[in-house]
Write a protein that holds these residues in place. Structure first.
Motif, PDB file in Angstrom:
ATOM      1  N   GLU A   1       8.901   5.906   5.827  1.00 31.55           N
ATOM      2  CA  GLU A   1       7.657   5.618   4.721  1.00 31.55           C
ATOM      3  C   GLU A   1       8.590   5.282   3.439  1.00 31.55           C
ATOM      4  O   GLU A   1       9.625   5.997   3.620  1.00 31.55           O
ATOM      5  CB  GLU A   1       7.490   6.933   4.843  1.00 31.55           C
ATOM      6  N   PRO A   2       7.344   4.958   2.043  1.00 33.72           N
ATOM      7  CA  PRO A   2       8.045   5.023   1.425  1.00 33.72           C
ATOM      8  C   PRO A   2       9.307   5.511   0.266  1.00 33.72           C
ATOM      9  O   PRO A   2       9.955   5.845  -0.442  1.00 33.72           O
ATOM     10  CB  PRO A   2       7.026   4.594   0.401  1.00 33.72           C
ATOM     11  N   GLY A   3       8.553   7.556   0.742  1.00 40.22           N
ATOM     12  CA  GLY A   3       9.464   8.562   0.551  1.00 40.22           C
ATOM     13  C   GLY A   3       8.347   9.246  -1.212  1.00 40.22           C
ATOM     14  O   GLY A   3       7.948   8.695  -1.496  1.00 40.22           O
ATOM     15  N   GLY A   4       8.926  10.046  -0.986  1.00 39.83           N
ATOM     16  CA  GLY A   4       7.862  10.618  -2.816  1.00 39.83           C
ATOM     17  C   GLY A   4       8.616  11.179  -3.599  1.00 39.83           C
ATOM     18  O   GLY A   4       9.755  10.111  -3.887  1.00 39.83           O
ATOM     19  N   LEU A   5       8.514  12.045  -4.537  1.00 38.89           N
ATOM     20  CA  LEU A   5       9.303  12.530  -5.497  1.00 38.89           C
ATOM     21  C   LEU A   5      10.454  12.543  -5.368  1.00 38.89           C
ATOM     22  O   LEU A   5      11.407  12.661  -5.943  1.00 38.89           O
ATOM     23  CB  LEU A   5       8.268  13.776  -6.322  1.00 38.89           C
ATOM     24  N   ALA A   6      10.736  13.839  -4.648  1.00 44.70           N
ATOM     25  CA  ALA A   6      12.369  13.420  -3.740  1.00 44.70           C
ATOM     26  C   ALA A   6      13.081  12.891  -3.383  1.00 44.70           C
ATOM     27  O   ALA A   6      14.181  12.269  -3.279  1.00 44.70           O
ATOM     28  CB  ALA A   6      12.615  15.100  -3.217  1.00 44.70           C
ATOM     29  N   THR A   7      12.115  11.375  -2.867  1.00 44.74           N
ATOM     30  CA  THR A   7      12.993  10.519  -1.943  1.00 44.74           C
ATOM     31  C   THR A   7      12.996   9.329  -1.948  1.00 44.74           C
ATOM     32  O   THR A   7      13.419   8.008  -1.632  1.00 44.74           O
ATOM     33  CB  THR A   7      12.662  11.335  -0.207  1.00 44.74           C
ATOM     34  N   PHE A   8      12.015   8.792  -3.167  1.00 43.56           N
ATOM     35  CA  PHE A   8      11.619   7.065  -3.308  1.00 43.56           C
ATOM     36  C   PHE A   8      12.712   6.369  -3.804  1.00 43.56           C
ATOM     37  O   PHE A   8      13.029   5.438  -4.107  1.00 43.56           O
ATOM     38  CB  PHE A   8      10.277   7.579  -3.903  1.00 43.56           C
ATOM     39  N   ASN A   9      12.997   7.873  -4.789  1.00 40.58           N
ATOM     40  CA  ASN A   9      14.208   6.934  -5.392  1.00 40.58           C
ATOM     41  C   ASN A   9      15.547   6.285  -5.764  1.00 40.58           C
ATOM     42  O   ASN A   9      15.803   5.753  -5.732  1.00 40.58           O
ATOM     43  CB  ASN A   9      14.567   7.184  -7.289  1.00 40.58           C
TER      44      ASN A   9
ATOM     45  N   GLU B   1       0.971   7.385  -1.961  1.00 36.43           N
ATOM     46  CA  GLU B   1       0.034   6.586  -3.739  1.00 36.43           C
ATOM     47  C   GLU B   1       0.342   5.436  -2.938  1.00 36.43           C
ATOM     48  O   GLU B   1      -0.516   4.532  -3.623  1.00 36.43           O
ATOM     49  CB  GLU B   1       0.788   6.722  -4.738  1.00 36.43           C
ATOM     50  N   THR B   2       0.949   4.921  -2.069  1.00 32.62           N
ATOM     51  CA  THR B   2       0.978   3.455  -1.786  1.00 32.62           C
ATOM     52  C   THR B   2      -1.021   2.736  -1.560  1.00 32.62           C
ATOM     53  O   THR B   2      -1.314   2.188  -1.435  1.00 32.62           O
ATOM     54  CB  THR B   2       2.069   2.845  -1.100  1.00 32.62           C
ATOM     55  N   ALA B   3      -0.838   3.514  -0.016  1.00 32.09           N
ATOM     56  CA  ALA B   3      -2.607   3.596   0.436  1.00 32.09           C
ATOM     57  C   ALA B   3      -3.327   3.750  -0.441  1.00 32.09           C
ATOM     58  O   ALA B   3      -4.542   2.909  -0.199  1.00 32.09           O
ATOM     59  CB  ALA B   3      -1.953   4.777   1.861  1.00 32.09           C
ATOM     60  N   ALA B   4      -3.661   5.198  -1.184  1.00 32.21           N
ATOM     61  CA  ALA B   4      -4.547   5.027  -1.609  1.00 32.21           C
ATOM     62  C   ALA B   4      -4.848   4.129  -3.069  1.00 32.21           C
ATOM     63  O   ALA B   4      -5.861   3.546  -2.825  1.00 32.21           O
ATOM     64  CB  ALA B   4      -4.417   6.119  -3.299  1.00 32.21           C
ATOM     65  N   LEU B   5      -3.006   3.585  -3.817  1.00 33.63           N
ATOM     66  CA  LEU B   5      -4.161   2.559  -4.666  1.00 33.63           C
ATOM     67  C   LEU B   5      -3.884   0.930  -3.899  1.00 33.63           C
ATOM     68  O   LEU B   5      -5.042   0.164  -4.395  1.00 33.63           O
ATOM     69  CB  LEU B   5      -2.333   2.225  -5.840  1.00 33.63           C
TER      70      LEU B   5
ATOM     71  N   MET C   1       5.986   6.314  -7.493  1.00 32.39           N
ATOM     72  CA  MET C   1       6.582   6.510  -6.124  1.00 32.39           C
ATOM     73  C   MET C   1       5.225   5.812  -5.152  1.00 32.39           C
ATOM     74  O   MET C   1       5.005   6.210  -4.453  1.00 32.39           O
ATOM     75  CB  MET C   1       6.603   7.911  -6.003  1.00 32.39           C
ATOM     76  N   GLN C   2       5.668   4.337  -5.934  1.00 29.37           N
ATOM     77  CA  GLN C   2       4.264   3.565  -4.461  1.00 29.37           C
ATOM     78  C   GLN C   2       4.512   2.115  -4.971  1.00 29.37           C
ATOM     79  O   GLN C   2       5.309   1.371  -5.746  1.00 29.37           O
ATOM     80  CB  GLN C   2       2.643   3.883  -5.185  1.00 29.37           C
ATOM     81  N   PHE C   3       4.232   1.071  -4.018  1.00 25.51           N
ATOM     82  CA  PHE C   3       4.278  -0.092  -4.247  1.00 25.51           C
ATOM     83  C   PHE C   3       3.561  -0.946  -4.608  1.00 25.51           C
ATOM     84  O   PHE C   3       3.483  -2.491  -4.981  1.00 25.51           O
ATOM     85  CB  PHE C   3       4.693  -1.149  -2.532  1.00 25.51           C
ATOM     86  N   ALA C   4       2.253  -0.544  -5.297  1.00 22.66           N
ATOM     87  CA  ALA C   4       1.441  -1.142  -5.592  1.00 22.66           C
ATOM     88  C   ALA C   4       1.717  -1.665  -6.805  1.00 22.66           C
ATOM     89  O   ALA C   4       0.890  -3.061  -7.000  1.00 22.66           O
ATOM     90  CB  ALA C   4      -0.167  -0.563  -5.719  1.00 22.66           C
ATOM     91  N   VAL C   5       2.210  -1.501  -7.571  1.00 22.16           N
ATOM     92  CA  VAL C   5       2.807  -2.340  -9.060  1.00 22.16           C
ATOM     93  C   VAL C   5       3.459  -3.203  -8.810  1.00 22.16           C
ATOM     94  O   VAL C   5       3.303  -4.332  -9.785  1.00 22.16           O
ATOM     95  CB  VAL C   5       4.005  -0.925  -9.698  1.00 22.16           C
ATOM     96  N   PHE C   6       4.068  -3.320  -7.345  1.00 23.62           N
ATOM     97  CA  PHE C   6       4.146  -4.810  -7.187  1.00 23.62           C
ATOM     98  C   PHE C   6       3.497  -6.286  -6.986  1.00 23.62           C
ATOM     99  O   PHE C   6       3.248  -7.294  -7.937  1.00 23.62           O
ATOM    100  CB  PHE C   6       5.920  -4.935  -5.799  1.00 23.62           C
ATOM    101  N   TYR C   7       2.971  -5.878  -6.911  1.00 21.50           N
ATOM    102  CA  TYR C   7       1.546  -6.502  -6.183  1.00 21.50           C
ATOM    103  C   TYR C   7       0.303  -6.798  -7.475  1.00 21.50           C
ATOM    104  O   TYR C   7       0.243  -7.741  -7.432  1.00 21.50           O
ATOM    105  CB  TYR C   7       0.240  -5.813  -4.828  1.00 21.50           C
ATOM    106  N   ALA C   8       0.339  -5.926  -8.176  1.00 20.45           N
ATOM    107  CA  ALA C   8      -0.346  -5.774  -9.069  1.00 20.45           C
ATOM    108  C   ALA C   8       0.674  -6.567 -10.593  1.00 20.45           C
ATOM    109  O   ALA C   8      -0.196  -7.922 -11.020  1.00 20.45           O
ATOM    110  CB  ALA C   8      -0.551  -4.375 -10.208  1.00 20.45           C
TER     111      ALA C   8
END
Length: 406
Positions: free
Chosen positions: A26-34, A241-245, A353-360
């Motif tokens: 998974e992409p990870g959340g607040l504790a692991t994404f970075n 958040e990636t799935a939501a956005l 903490m999500q990937f949608a920003v890259f697509y955007a």
């Protein structure tokens, strides 16, 4: 609203299996994404400062010649790419801007690890589909392969040998079948072509003559449909958040495709009663806010009046359709879709903490390139009255921000 009724129903309906292998993590959340994705995310958020500002667009719209455009762009992020260009033309400006975007995207991709790496690859699959269809269409009309390759999008390029092999096959049913089986199936978008051939053969005819019976644009619509469905399944398996956005961005993209397919079918064989359900409906993605009730209704519409009545049932699309139906010439349906897309892609930058920003980022840069080409074309053709019909990025004067202030 993102976690409201429609989005929730849409998530429950995504039951198809992805052609892209599921993410290994998974992409990870607040504790692991970075831990894995902090650097590329920091890069893309820093790249936000490279977008042209309101003041830049104001100065560009006041230009009288393309030399003035070049001079004004010398104060922006486009200064270095334009430095060695002897003469500025809309086509050359577009090429420079696209090449700049490709360099930035490829750098982001080089810094990505899974599952972000696959997510970025999925973004490029759309351009691969467009390139293959461009080459296939050009080969049918006998155009020169070098001219066709020059028109291909750099983000969707294969190896040079693969690109050049596409027009070498015979223009026969057997030749087209061999093209898919020996070349295209081995590309990243090969599974989409295989699924198209399988679906076409199941609906009558064999995979060896389907390409002679179906127009190129219908094939392209089918492949884009499979890509949207595949991308949607992948982001839902990522979750968070990636799935939501990203799920919302892809849902709107699917709806836009369904609306445009329906609108463009009027006056063509696809609008004949027998083909509406057998062929046109199959081009609608099986995701989105219109699916399944809306797309079922779209399959039955026969003209623009009926299409408008269906879209009126969906407020977000009814407002866009009213712009088209008004027919004032000030703004078309494509312009309304572009404005909506810019607004949604800008909002993707507000989440963390999500990937949608890259697509955007990629889609907003594409809009900026359209803006530059539009402005330069208006200046070149002395159509200054039309020059302000563009969609600025992160603008304080955007219609949705003005509405909020009122």
């Amino acid at each position: 609203r993102r976690h409201g009724g429609k989005s929730a129903c849409w998530r429950r309906e995504v039951t198809f299996s992805t052609m892209t292998p599921p993410p290994s993590s998974e992409p990870g959340g607040l504790a692991t994404f970075n831990i894995h994705h902090a650097f590329p995310e920091a890069l893309v958020r820093g790249m936000r400062s490279s977008f042209l500002k309101d003041s830049d667009y104001h100065h560009l719209s006041q230009c009288e010649t393309l030399d003035d455009v070049r001079l004004n762009l010398s104060e922006t992020d486009y200064a270095e790419p334009l430095a060695d260009m002897p003469t500025l033309m809309p086509s050359s400006l577009q090429k420079v801007a696209v090449d700049k975007l490709v360099v930035e995207f490829q750098y982001l991709r080089s810094q990505a690890v899974e599952p972000l790496a696959t997510f970025l690859d999925l973004i490029t699959y759309e351009y691969m589909i467009e390139n293959v269809m461009l080459l296939l269409k050009g080969s049918l009309s006998g155009r020169d392969i070098n001219d066709l390759m020059a028109q291909c999008h750099p983000l969707g390029m294969f190896k040079d040998s693969v690109m050049r092999s596409i027009p070498t096959f015979e223009s026969t049913p057997r030749g087209y079948a061999d093209l898919y089986q020996t070349v295209l199936v081995d590309t990243p978008v090969g599974p989409y072509f295989a699924q198209f051939l399988q679906e076409s053969s199941m609906n009558g005819g064999s995979s060896r003559n389907v390409l002679e019976e179906v127009e190129i644009e219908i094939i392209k619509s089918s492949l884009i449909k499979f890509w949207i469905e595949d991308f949607t399944a992948y982001v839902h398996k990522l979750g968070g958040e990636t799935a939501a956005l990203m799920g919302e961005l892809l849902a709107v993209r699917a709806d836009t495709n369904a609306i445009n397919i329906t609108l463009n079918s009027f006056g063509t064989p696809l609008n004949e009663p027998a083909m509406r359900v057998s062929d046109r409906k199959r081009l609608y993605p099986a995701v989105g806010f219109l699916y399944p009730a809306g797309t079922s209704m779209l399959a039955d519409v026969a003209d623009e009046d009926e299409l408008g009545r269906v879209l009126d049932l969906f407020p977000q699309y009814g407002a866009i359709w009213n712009i088209h139906a008004a027919g004032t010439g000030e703004k078309g349906i494509d312009d309304a879709f572009y404005e909506r897309d810019v607004q949604m892609n800008e909002l993707a930058f507000e989440g963390q903490m999500q990937f949608a920003v890259f697509y955007a980022y990629v889609k907003l840069k594409e809009q900026e390139i359209r803006n530059l080409v539009w402005i330069s074309e208006c200046i070149l053709q002395a159509q200054k009255d039309e020059i302000n019909k563009f969609v600025p990025i992160f603008s304080q004067h955007a219609p949705w921000r003005q509405t909020k202030r009122r």
